[in-house]
Design an enzyme around this catalytic site. Structure first.
Site, PDB file in Angstrom:
ATOM      1  N   TYR A   6      14.316 -34.820  17.944  1.00 37.94           N
ATOM      2  CA  TYR A   6      13.313 -34.504  18.094  1.00 37.94           C
ATOM      3  C   TYR A   6      12.555 -35.329  19.332  1.00 37.94           C
ATOM      4  CZ  TYR A   6      13.476 -33.088  13.195  1.00 37.94           C
ATOM      5  OH  TYR A   6      13.650 -32.177  11.947  1.00 37.94           O
ATOM      6  N   GLY A  63       5.219 -22.395   6.458  1.00 36.65           N
ATOM      7  CA  GLY A  63       5.456 -21.422   7.121  1.00 36.65           C
ATOM      8  C   GLY A  63       5.317 -21.419   8.728  1.00 36.65           C
TER       9      GLY A  63
END
Length: 328
Positions: free
Chosen positions: A56, A206
């Site tokens: 990341y 989501g």
């Protein structure tokens, strides 16, 4: 914040964690001061399970988390990952599960985080060129050396989970799971429960679309991961937003937001499930945290699943290239 136990080795974590990836990449510009303030607020709320990875940034997210927990390490459970190899300029190298790489990655993560042990160390993706037993053999050596307390794997197939767990006891599997992504329910989740392995859903909202805050046909900037993801492009996005609109109706009748209802659904799947919704802003963190107090009945769970049943979401959750790296 309540606690839950991941796996059979006794790792106690907050019932909800915090995914930190978006503080450094994938979802537009970062604000380090607000990101660190968000981590501090999470700790105040009892959300002590923080999730990061060496890729990341790359590498910058672990440093950010390290700065945020400096002087606050006690009681914080740090999870990080290795296996997706990137260069410092962000370019992609490949999936790497070689034992020598595992050891180097662990030492580098410890240094960036500024800690003397990692609480939960995941193999981020399975390297098909290296037997998982070899990768996990190296990971077990890290446990023996005291550098790592617990081991996990991300986006692995059920057969791979069994092989890794036979090499060293596995504490957690991390994979995408939400009302939009029900894939783990077929084989992976039953395997985890058979073997006594906890489950950590990432992107339980989501990728933000289940929050009900997304609208329009092209809502994502070019530097946003979702702009390049089939599930959130053009007609697929319109289809999925229509599902969220129906979820919003249920949330309003329940007196909560769509995000809170979507998280409550994940939390209701079992005490061995610990979602890690990601955010880089305190206001969304506080909204997410409040979902812990929403207790759904079995009838409410069934009603939500009738609105968004398995397979209802349109479009793959990753671009084709990335889909080849999951469920291995």
């Amino acid at each position: 914040m309540h606690e839950r136990t991941l796996g059979s080795q006794g790792l106690r974590v907050s019932a909800m964690g915090l995914g930190c990836m978006g503080m450094s990449q994938s979802y537009g510009p970062a604000d380090e001061a607000e990101s660190i303030a968000t981590i501090h607020r999470a700790l105040e709320l009892g959300i002590t399970f923080l999730d990061t990875a060496d890729m990341y940034g790359p590498f910058t997210n672990e440093r950010l988390v390290g700065r945020a927990i400096r002087g606050r390490r006690d009681g914080v459970v740090i999870a990080t990952k290795f296996g997706n190899e990137r260069r410092a300029d962000g370019s992609w190298v490949g999936v790497n599960g070689r034992p020598d790489y595992v050891r180097r990655c662990c030492d580098a993560s410890l240094e960036r985080l500024g800690i003397d042990h990692i609480d939960l160390y995941y193999q981020h993706r399975v390297d098909p060129s290296v037997p998982v037993e070899e990768t996990w053999g190296a990971m077990s050596q890290l446990v023996a050396a005291g550098k790592v307390r617990h081991l996990g794997i991300s986006e692995a197939a059920a057969a791979t989970i069994r092989r890794a767990h036979a090499t060293h006891p596995m504490t957690a599997v991390q994979s995408e799971w939400s009302l939009f992504t029900r894939d783990p329910e077929a084989e992976v989740l039953p395997t985890c429960r058979e073997l006594g392995i906890g489950f950590v859903p990432y992107s339980p909202l989501g990728r933000g679309v289940l929050t009900g805050t997304i609208s329009g046909t092209t809502p994502f900037a070019s530097d946003d991961f979702r702009a390049h993801t089939p599930r959130y492009q053009a007609g697929n996005l319109a289809h999925n937003l229509a599902l969220v609109a129906r979820l919003r109706e249920v949330a309003e009748s329940r007196g909560c937001t769509p995000a809170q209802l979507a998280l409550a659904w994940v939390l209701a799947q079992g005490d061995d499930v610990v979602p890690i919704p990601g955010t880089k802003r305190r206001r969304y963190l506080e909204e997410n945290a409040a979902a812990i107090d929403i207790h759904l009945t079995s009838e409410e769970v069934a009603a939500i699943e009738a609105i968004i049943p398995p397979g209802a979401a349109a479009g793959d959750r990753y671009a084709a290239e990335h889909m080849t790296r999951v469920n291995l």
